[in-house]
Design a protein around this motif. Sequence first.
Motif, PDB file in Angstrom:
ATOM      1  N   GLY A 256     -24.035 -10.582 -13.516  1.00 44.69           N
ATOM      2  CA  GLY A 256     -24.344  -9.965 -14.798  1.00 44.69           C
ATOM      3  C   GLY A 256     -24.757  -8.512 -14.684  1.00 44.69           C
ATOM      4  N   ARG A 257     -24.812  -7.973 -13.473  1.00 41.86           N
ATOM      5  CA  ARG A 257     -25.179  -6.566 -13.295  1.00 41.86           C
ATOM      6  C   ARG A 257     -23.947  -5.677 -13.428  1.00 41.86           C
ATOM      7  N   GLU A 258     -24.140  -4.492 -13.984  1.00 42.96           N
ATOM      8  CA  GLU A 258     -23.049  -3.538 -14.157  1.00 42.96           C
ATOM      9  C   GLU A 258     -23.302  -2.329 -13.267  1.00 42.96           C
ATOM     10  N   VAL A 259     -22.314  -2.002 -12.447  1.00 44.16           N
ATOM     11  CA  VAL A 259     -22.399  -0.816 -11.596  1.00 44.16           C
ATOM     12  C   VAL A 259     -22.247   0.414 -12.480  1.00 44.16           C
ATOM     13  N   PRO A 260     -23.134   1.398 -12.363  1.00 42.88           N
ATOM     14  CA  PRO A 260     -23.050   2.574 -13.237  1.00 42.88           C
ATOM     15  C   PRO A 260     -21.786   3.389 -12.982  1.00 42.88           C
ATOM     16  N   SER A 261     -21.429   4.206 -13.968  1.00 40.87           N
ATOM     17  CA  SER A 261     -20.249   5.051 -13.863  1.00 40.87           C
ATOM     18  C   SER A 261     -20.347   5.944 -12.635  1.00 40.87           C
ATOM     19  N   ARG A 262     -19.292   5.932 -11.849  1.00 34.68           N
ATOM     20  CA  ARG A 262     -19.212   6.686 -10.591  1.00 34.68           C
ATOM     21  C   ARG A 262     -20.320   6.290  -9.622  1.00 34.68           C
ATOM     22  N   LEU A 409     -14.224  13.320 -19.162  1.00 31.85           N
ATOM     23  CA  LEU A 409     -15.246  12.975 -20.140  1.00 31.85           C
ATOM     24  C   LEU A 409     -15.104  11.523 -20.591  1.00 31.85           C
ATOM     25  N   PHE A 410     -13.864  11.016 -20.585  1.00 35.48           N
ATOM     26  CA  PHE A 410     -13.600   9.623 -20.953  1.00 35.48           C
ATOM     27  C   PHE A 410     -13.584   8.714 -19.717  1.00 35.48           C
ATOM     28  N   ASN A 411     -14.232   9.164 -18.643  1.00 34.78           N
ATOM     29  CA  ASN A 411     -14.446   8.362 -17.431  1.00 34.78           C
ATOM     30  C   ASN A 411     -13.143   7.950 -16.751  1.00 34.78           C
ATOM     31  N   LEU A 412     -12.268   8.919 -16.541  1.00 37.32           N
ATOM     32  CA  LEU A 412     -11.005   8.636 -15.866  1.00 37.32           C
ATOM     33  C   LEU A 412     -11.229   8.002 -14.495  1.00 37.32           C
ATOM     34  N   PHE A 413     -12.237   8.484 -13.769  1.00 41.02           N
ATOM     35  CA  PHE A 413     -12.433   8.007 -12.408  1.00 41.02           C
ATOM     36  C   PHE A 413     -13.113   6.638 -12.348  1.00 41.02           C
ATOM     37  N   ASP A 414     -13.453   6.064 -13.489  1.00 40.64           N
ATOM     38  CA  ASP A 414     -13.896   4.671 -13.505  1.00 40.64           C
ATOM     39  C   ASP A 414     -12.718   3.709 -13.548  1.00 40.64           C
ATOM     40  N   GLY A 544     -19.976   6.144   0.637  1.00 41.45           N
ATOM     41  CA  GLY A 544     -18.672   5.947   0.019  1.00 41.45           C
ATOM     42  C   GLY A 544     -18.584   6.664  -1.290  1.00 41.45           C
ATOM     43  N   GLY A 545     -17.859   6.113  -2.244  1.00 33.62           N
ATOM     44  CA  GLY A 545     -17.649   6.772  -3.526  1.00 33.62           C
ATOM     45  C   GLY A 545     -16.170   6.998  -3.731  1.00 33.62           C
TER      46      GLY A 545
END
Length: 690
Positions: A256-262, A409-414, A544-545
């Motif tokens: 149920g945890r969500e990894v934050p953007s980037r 801005l629309f989180n392409l890298f997600d 990483g990343g």
Amino acid sequence: MADFDFPGGIMPPERKTLSSQAPLVKAPLPARVMLPLTQHVGQPAEPVVSVGQTVRTGEIIACAQGMISAPVHASITGTVTAIEERAVPHPSAAVGEAKALCIVIEGNGQDDDWQRMPPLDWRSASDEALLERLQSSGVVGLGGAGFPAAVKAQVRQRHAIDTLIVNAAECEPYITADDLTLRTYPGDVIEGARMLARLCGAERILIGIEDNKPEAIAALRQALSTSNDTTPVELKVVATRYPSGGERQLIQKLTGREVPSRGLPADVGLLCHNPGTLLASLRAVRDGEPMISRIVTLTGEALTRPGNLEARLGTPLHALLSLAGLRPARLSQLILGGPMMGFTLDSDALPLVKTANCLIAGTADEFPPAPPEQACIRCGACETACPASLLPQQLYWFSKSREHDKAELFNLFDCIECGACAYVCPSHIPLVQYYRAAKGEIRLHEREARKAEHARHRFEFRQARMAREEAEKDARRKARLQQARASRPAPEQRKAAASPTPSDTPQSDSQDSAAELKKLKIAQAAAKAAVRKAERALARASEGGQDPSADIDDLETQLATARENLKATETRLTALQSRTAPAATKPASTTATGPGVPASQSMPTGTTTEDTAKQVRQRKIAVASAQAAYRKAEKALENAMESAAAQNDDATLAAARQKFERAQGNLDRARKALEEAETTAHEPKDTSTP
């Protein structure tokens, strides 16, 4: 079953039974292997062998370079015949291959002379020994990313990890490598998970697996029932849906945890590993076997004997296809990876690499030509299918028009490039291709900017090194001069002391030294803050990343520059303190009201012992208060430096510097007053009668 879920997802045909019916077998030794030095994320390995040299199986032939890298080992016994650039599989290339430096080894028949490392008991071995073994064994993530396992295992140095997740979902169609790994080695996979859980500090282990793998589930349950280890392991069976095997998606589904953007799973206290990675890690530690092979799925209707093979790295793909009974007349498409996230190859002469989990030999009926792209009808199906809760339609427009700032801005890298949006698109728009192209252009621009920034940092490092060398030279020169003065005869010393120049008078020299000392202490605090900031940035990149290897050289240069600046400042500070120390001790030999002690700070002649002790206690309290204010100002200065670097906030930085300088001055004055009070308290009292 899992208690949570992720949005979107699709249900493509699984096509897994083609390769899951046959048991896992070991491929015969290849006659020749071609081992790329770029089989991992990070810096390429550096060759340590030469052409004509004989190598044994498991021997290191290329060592790791930099913080994020992995060594390469000989996968067969034989002779090195070439070290040159050759074509290797690469997803970013248009034809699925790119040039990379490779080491070619010709086998000497059927001889498999191993060079193993000493076995280790992971339960009793130290963390340092286990990390060193993982690093020297060349183990990397086998789920597709190829991140060095040793670097990933050190995440506890920066994050508190409570759960290790075994990603056994294997959601992509056709691929069954993890399924056969779990069926064949369930106990070893669980033991490898417990070993890495100990390294990262995880308190529990979750195994996430889709319900379309009943044999693997039964094997895991049997292995867990006979295990007596104290680390709790929970098997969670999830419903089959693509892409439940995505790292973020499986985390959300299991916990149920969500990894934050980037962000990274470690940011929410989790660490994910693939079953193949766990098996390779255990073999490296328990058996002393470096990573020289992997389990790969060979499937597709162009093969007569599809299945899973444990093959040596560097084996030519055409040799593996021959073992699986390739029918060249039926072959239409050769895909490395799965049909959703893999890439097409134009040649079968490429080598098997560490990140290759599947090879599909598809027919024209399996993979017909894609229909022509049509205009977007704004149906919203892509948004519904997206498992990352993005807006694929907007990202498509921004990527197509090259409005990269809006795409970011629309989180392409997600975007995880799972292909679910393109799969459901009625206009047959290759959305993932647009996203990959946009990401590539953004990364290219960032790379050019980083090159310029790296050049600047290298110049700053050179300047810092020259400043440090100059400071050390100046310190040595002044030390020699002071030694020469001390060794002169007494008459010459008295003569030199009797005729001081105006600039060498004690008062002016003391004032100049105090001012210089204050500046150097401020510079030292700023240099320490810069070193800590560079160390944190480098540590973050090591986890990483998106592209951890891109910044690693520049970050290492920044850290080296910060350390050089700190060394230069500390050298100057030490030299100045050594010069001013004798002058600072001279007033202590005089009376409290003699020259060098201001009358306003001297102790009254009639002060009692009780009053003196009280004054000393008060000044100790003042010093402690000043020290607390100094530490607070130092931390504020460090935060302001980080803020200024990120947001160009020079005003905040200037204010923090002023506050730090005031705190430094207050601390120096409090310490001086305390020293004078303690000196007076220890002086003998004049008890004679006037």
